[in-house]
Enzyme design. Structure first.
Site, short mmCIF file in Angstrom:
data_model
loop_
_atom_site.label_atom_id
_atom_site.label_comp_id
_atom_site.label_asym_id
_atom_site.label_seq_id
_atom_site.Cartn_x
_atom_site.Cartn_y
_atom_site.Cartn_z
CB SER A 131 10.64 26.59 7.02
OG SER A 131 9.26 26.91 7.01
CE1 TYR A 145 12.36 31.92 6.75
CE2 TYR A 145 10.25 31.13 5.93
CZ TYR A 145 11.27 31.10 6.87
OH TYR A 145 11.19 30.22 7.93
#
Length: 251
Positions: A131, A145
């Site tokens: 990401s 995360y």
């Protein structure tokens, strides 16, 4: 030619599988949701094998490799993963550990096992889904995360250089998208403050760049600019900005 796609029951994983099917790859689709995988498999015009497994369980990662190690696997897409929102001190520890098992341990195990096979054959493509968060110094309100995505990014970059040094034809790429419109948002409990890309757009770019052996894949000009600007800010200012952005995502 056979491609494995984890987290293939929806979102980016499903659209990556579609892109690979367009290139006449037979598919191995992996996810916990057997019903959704079977429904999706019926829409594809290539040979498709459905394997319903919870890859947050480490033993299942080894099991998946054991099932497929003798097949002619050409592509591994490590896409399975999820996020969660909230202060680290308030988040559920069991959820955090499950996220680490799926986002990190699963990717680590599958990458290592299939990379060994690919290196023996001097052929294969690995696409690890990280990401844009992976480049950030930390992710307040999504701490675990962000940390998992940093791990995937760092691991993939290191492997890339090791492969390059041994002059192998094997390729590893790491996908670092910004906001993408998928069911991930519902599970994480967030909403994006800027318009996300579609998973279809991200998948198309990802597969094209993977086969061109591009190391870093950052879809969208805005996300590329965000990555560049992030390198110019001091860490504390980045953390303040990320907290502000994350806070606005809350439903």
């Amino acid at each position: 030619m056979i491609a494995i796609v984890t987290g293939a029951s929806s979102g980016i994983g499903q659209d990556i599988a579609k892109e690979l099917a367009k290139r006449n790859f037979d598919l191995v689709l992996v996810s916990r949701n057997k019903e959704k995988l079977n429904e999706f498999a019926k829409t594809l015009n290539v040979k498709t094998k459905v394997i319903p497994l919870d890859l947050s369980i480490k033993e299942n990662c080894y099991k998946l490799h054991e099932m497929l190690k003798d097949k002619k696997i050409s592509v591994l897409v490590n896409n399975a993963g999820f996020g969660d929102f909230g202060r680290f001190s308030d988040s559920d520890l069991k959820t955090d550990l499950n996220m680490i098992d799926l986002n990190i341990c699963c990717v680590h195990i599958l990458t290592k096992l299939f990379l060994k096979d690919f290196l023996k054959n001097d052929h294969g493509f690995i696409l690890n889904v990280s990401s844009l968060a992976g480049f950030m110094p930390g992710g307040p309100l999504m701490a675990t995360y962000y940390a998992t995505k940093s791990y995937i990014l760092s691991l993939s970059l290191a492997i890339y250089e090791e492969i390059r040094k041994c002059k192998s034809k094997v390729s590893i790429s790491v996908l670092c998208p910004g906001p993408v419109k998928t069911k991930f948002n519902n599970r994480a409990g967030v909403n994006f403050s800027i318009k996300p890309l579609s998973s279809k757009e991200v998948a198309k770019i990802s597969v094209e760049k993977m086969f061109k052996k591009q190391l870093l894949i950052i879809p969208g000009m805005m996300m590329k600019l965000s990555y560049v600007f992030s390198k110019l800010l001091p860490i504390k200012q980045q953390l303040m900005a990320i907290y502000h952005i994350q806070h606005k995502k809350r439903y």
